[in-house]
Design an enzyme around this catalytic site. Structure first.
Site, PDB file in Angstrom:
ATOM      1  CE1 TYR A  47      34.022 -19.605 -58.202  1.00 14.45           C
ATOM      2  CE2 TYR A  47      31.640 -19.815 -58.138  1.00 14.45           C
ATOM      3  CZ  TYR A  47      32.817 -19.479 -57.517  1.00 14.45           C
ATOM      4  OH  TYR A  47      32.804 -19.034 -56.221  1.00 14.45           O
ATOM      5  CG  HIS A 105      35.448 -14.161 -57.165  1.00 11.80           C
ATOM      6  ND1 HIS A 105      35.223 -15.055 -58.186  1.00 11.80           N
ATOM      7  CD2 HIS A 105      35.499 -14.908 -56.038  1.00 11.80           C
ATOM      8  CE1 HIS A 105      35.153 -16.281 -57.680  1.00 11.80           C
ATOM      9  NE2 HIS A 105      35.327 -16.217 -56.394  1.00 11.80           N
TER      10      HIS A 105
END
Length: 275
Positions: A47, A105
């Protein structure tokens, strides 16, 4: 804020997602969320906002032990040595001495599940993360993780919203006492304009987006991490905690199409793989 206890840690059921909030611009947004009462912050190396999350936490004045901070390692850093370097970089950016949950992730095509999970468990044993988890694993991967390797998975993060069924995974996870964390709970904004959810919202005096969040919170073992940039939207999502669904609401939402997956990167696993 209700929490779910998993492997001895308490995860607040409504968290704050930070996907697509890159850079320093995310800091005031996260500060606003913490000020409104969010105590579960979800970020990831990918991110590119861990430094902003760390700065927001430092500026908030909230005790570290009152916050639940999740971050994640990207799928190109899953070899044990690379994972450790990625973790150290994340921790430095977050300005923390530990995270509460560290997650894979996405699985990679050449993932050595055992070696990667052992690297995660090592971080937990060292007290650098209080818990470990995985995101975007399919059923065969979950069975290997839990039943063969015996990794103490505290949560599994998956795309989950009123237009996508996770019944099979939820049934499995509930049987193992593992909560599911729903990302993209508003179907990347689509829930907010859905006519069915809007109709239910009128009945409850709330928005379609709030109905989508309330539907997820209504389910056993589900944690929800919507993102919202504006303080009004952040508060609206928090207010969904007070919405009580009835059987008619549940039946109406159950009748919506449940085959709409919107997060489909080229490296995603085979979601339909037999368990």
């Amino acid at each position: 804020m209700e929490s779910i206890i998993t492997h001895g840690i308490a995860i607040p059921r409504l968290g704050f997602g930070t996907f697509r909030m890159p850079g320093d611009d995310a800091q005031p947004v996260i500060e606003s969320a913490i000020a409104l009462g969010y105590r579960h912050i979800d970020t990831a190396a990918m991110y590119e906002n861990e430094a902003a999350v760390g700065a927001a936490i430092a500026a908030s004045g909230v005790n570290r032990n009152e916050l639940f901070v999740t971050t994640k390692v990207w799928h190109d850093q899953l070899a044990p040595a690379a994972l450790r370097r990625a973790f150290d970089a994340s921790l430095s950016k977050l300005r923390l001495d530990h995270v509460d949950l560290y997650m894979i992730h996405w699985p990679s095509k050449d993932l050595d599940i055992k070696a990667t999970l052992e690297a995660l468990m090592s971080l937990q044993e060292q007290g650098l993360t209080r818990a470990i988890g995985v995101c975007n694993f399919n059923m065969p991967m979950m069975r290997r993780t839990v039943e063969e390797i015996g990794a103490p998975i505290a949560s599994v993060q998956l795309e989950y919203h009123p237009f996508l069924s996770q019944d099979r995974m939820l049934s499995y996870l509930r049987g193992k006492g593992i909560p599911l964390t729903a990302y993209a709970p508003l179907a990347q904004g689509r829930a907010a304009s859905d006519a069915t959810l809007a109709g239910l919202g009128r009945k409850h005096g709330c928005s379609a987006a709030q109905m989508a969040i309330a539907w997820l919170l209504d389910q056993e073992g589900v944690i929800v991490i919507p993102k919202a940039a504006r303080p009004e939207s952040q508060k609206s999502n928090l207010d969904a905690l007070g919405i009580q669904l009835d059987d008619e609401d549940r039946a109406t939402i159950a009748a919506l199409p449940k085959d709409q997956r919107f997060v489909r990167p080229p490296f995603a696993p085979d979601w339909d793989a037999a368990a």
